[in-house]
Design an enzyme around this catalytic site. Structure first.
Site, short mmCIF file in Angstrom:
data_model
loop_
_atom_site.label_atom_id
_atom_site.label_comp_id
_atom_site.label_asym_id
_atom_site.label_seq_id
_atom_site.Cartn_x
_atom_site.Cartn_y
_atom_site.Cartn_z
N LYS A 7 0.76 -1.30 -0.19
CA LYS A 7 -0.15 -0.07 0.22
C LYS A 7 0.98 1.25 -0.14
O LYS A 7 2.05 1.16 0.23
CB LYS A 7 -0.92 -0.11 1.13
CG LYS A 7 -2.25 -1.12 0.77
CD LYS A 7 -3.50 -1.00 1.76
CE LYS A 7 -4.28 -1.90 1.31
NZ LYS A 7 -5.44 -2.36 2.22
N ARG A 36 -3.26 -10.31 4.72
CA ARG A 36 -3.41 -10.25 3.38
C ARG A 36 -2.46 -9.62 2.45
O ARG A 36 -2.08 -8.43 2.51
CB ARG A 36 -4.91 -9.40 3.34
CG ARG A 36 -5.35 -9.38 1.85
CD ARG A 36 -6.59 -8.59 1.63
NE ARG A 36 -7.53 -8.48 0.60
CZ ARG A 36 -6.89 -7.67 -0.58
NH1 ARG A 36 -5.93 -6.94 -0.33
NH2 ARG A 36 -7.52 -7.66 -1.67
#
Ligand code: HH2
Length: 272
Positions: A204, A238
Site C-alpha cells: 500500500k 492479506r
C-alpha cells in the site's frame, strides 16, 4: 491470505490477472507458496475508483473461483454484493471478505448467516471514490474500534455466528500515513474486541511514502509491517507476495515463542 485481483485497475496488480487462466495460475502459485486462503476480487477499491456492476464482477471472478475450488486453500470472495458472493459460494468459495462490513448490500449478512461461512468485516471511511479526501478522526483507533464493534453486533443480529466473524481496521481506506501507522502501532486495541484481526498492508501507498519504492518493490516493507501486526495480535495477513511475508512471520513467531516449531506435531494415541 494471498490476493488475486481479477481487475484491469487494481493499484498494484491491475490487468495482470484479468485472464482467468492467469488468475487461476496465480492463485495456485499462492497456495503452493503457503497461503491458507486465496482472496479473489473482481472490483478495485483503490482510492478514486468507481465500482463495477454485479454482472461484470461475476464475469471476472466466477471462472477463477471455479478454477481454484479444490486447490488446497479456502477461497475467499472479496465483494460487497450478495449476488456475487452467492454465486462464488455456490462455485466453491468458503469465505466472504466485505470491505463495506455489510453496509454495501443489505442481503449479504443474511447470506453469510445462511451459509455458515467465515467473513471479514473491514473499516472504511466514506467510499473508495472519496475516502482519501482529507480523512479525519477524533482518535483513529478508538473510532475504528467502535465501528468494528457495531458492525460485529449488526452481523450477529442478522444471524451470523460471532465465531465466524473476523475484523479488519482497513489500512489505507480513508486513512492518512499517520492514521495507518497509529492503527498498526495500537492494533492490540482492535485485537481486544476478541475476534481474529485481518490486516491488509500489502504494497500500500503508505509503504511507498516511507520507502520511496514502487508497488511491485514493496514486499519487504509489507513483511516488516506484518511482523509488527503479528506481534500486536493480528491473525490473518492479506498479501500479494506470500513467500516474503510467510518467511518473516515464521521467524517472528519462532522468536516470540523462543522455540520452533511452535505447535507440537499432532500424535495419534491408540488405546486398546
Ligand atoms: N485491501 C484491499 C482490498 N481488499 N480486504 C481486506 N479485508 N483488507 C484490506 O486491507 C483490503 C481488502 C485493497 O488492496 P488490493 O486488493 O490490492 O487493491 P485494489 O482494491 O486496487 O484491487
Amino acid at each position: 491470505m494471498g490476493v488475486v485481483n481479477v481487475t484491469p485497475d487494481s493499484f498494484s496488480d491491475g490487468g495482470q490477472f484479468l485472464d482467468p487462466h492467469a488468475a487461476v495460475e496465480q492463485g495456485r502459485r499462492l497456495v503452493a507458496e503457503g497461503a491458507d486462503i486465496v482472496d479473489v476480487g473482481g472490483e478495485s477499491t483503490r482510492p478514486g475508483s468507481g465500482g463495477v456492476s454485479a454482472e461484470e464482477e461475476l464475469r471476472r471472478v466466477l471462472p477463477v473461483v471455479e478454477g481454484l475450488a479444490g486447490a488446497g486453500a479456502t477461497i475467499s470472495i472479496d465483494t460487497s454484493k450478495a449476488a456475487v458472493a452467492e454465486a462464488a459460494l455456490d462455485a466453491g468459495a468458503g469465505y466472504v471478505n466485505d470491505v463495506t462490513a455489510f453496509r454495501g448490500d443489505p442481503e449479504l449478512a443474511g447470506l453469510v448467516a445462511d451459509r455458515g461461512v467465515d467473513c471479514c468485516l473491514m473499516h472504511m471511511l466514506g467510499t473508495p471514490r472519496t475516502m482519501q479526501e482529507d480523512p479525519r478522526y477524533d482518535d483513529v483507533v478508538a473510532d475504528v474500534k467502535a465501528f468494528l464493534e457495531a458492525r460485529l453486533a449488526f452481523a450477529v443480529a442478522e444471524g451470523v455466528a460471532q465465531e465466524r466473524v473476523m475484523l479488519d481496521p482497513g489500512i489505507g481506506f480513508g486513512k492518512t500515513l499517520e492514521h495507518n501507522l497509529e492503527l498498526l502501532a495500537r492494533l492490540d486495541e482492535i485485537v481486544a474486541l476478541g475476534r481474529p484481526v485481518v490486516v491488509g498492508v500489502s504494497r500500500k501507498s503508505f509503504l511507498g511514502r516511507i520507502t520511496g519504492r514502487e508497488p511491485g518493490e514493496r514486499a519487504v516493507a509489507t513483511a516488516a509491517a506484518n511482523v509488527l501486526a503479528l506481534e500486536r495480535g493480528a491473525s490473518v495477513f492479506r498479501v500479494h507476495d506470500v513467500p516474503e511475508t510467510l518467511d518473516a512471520l515464521q521467524v517472528a513467531t519462532a522468536t516470540l515463542a523462543g522455540r520452533w516449531p511452535v505447535t507440537t506435531p499432532r500424535t495419534t494415541t491408540t488405546t486398546t
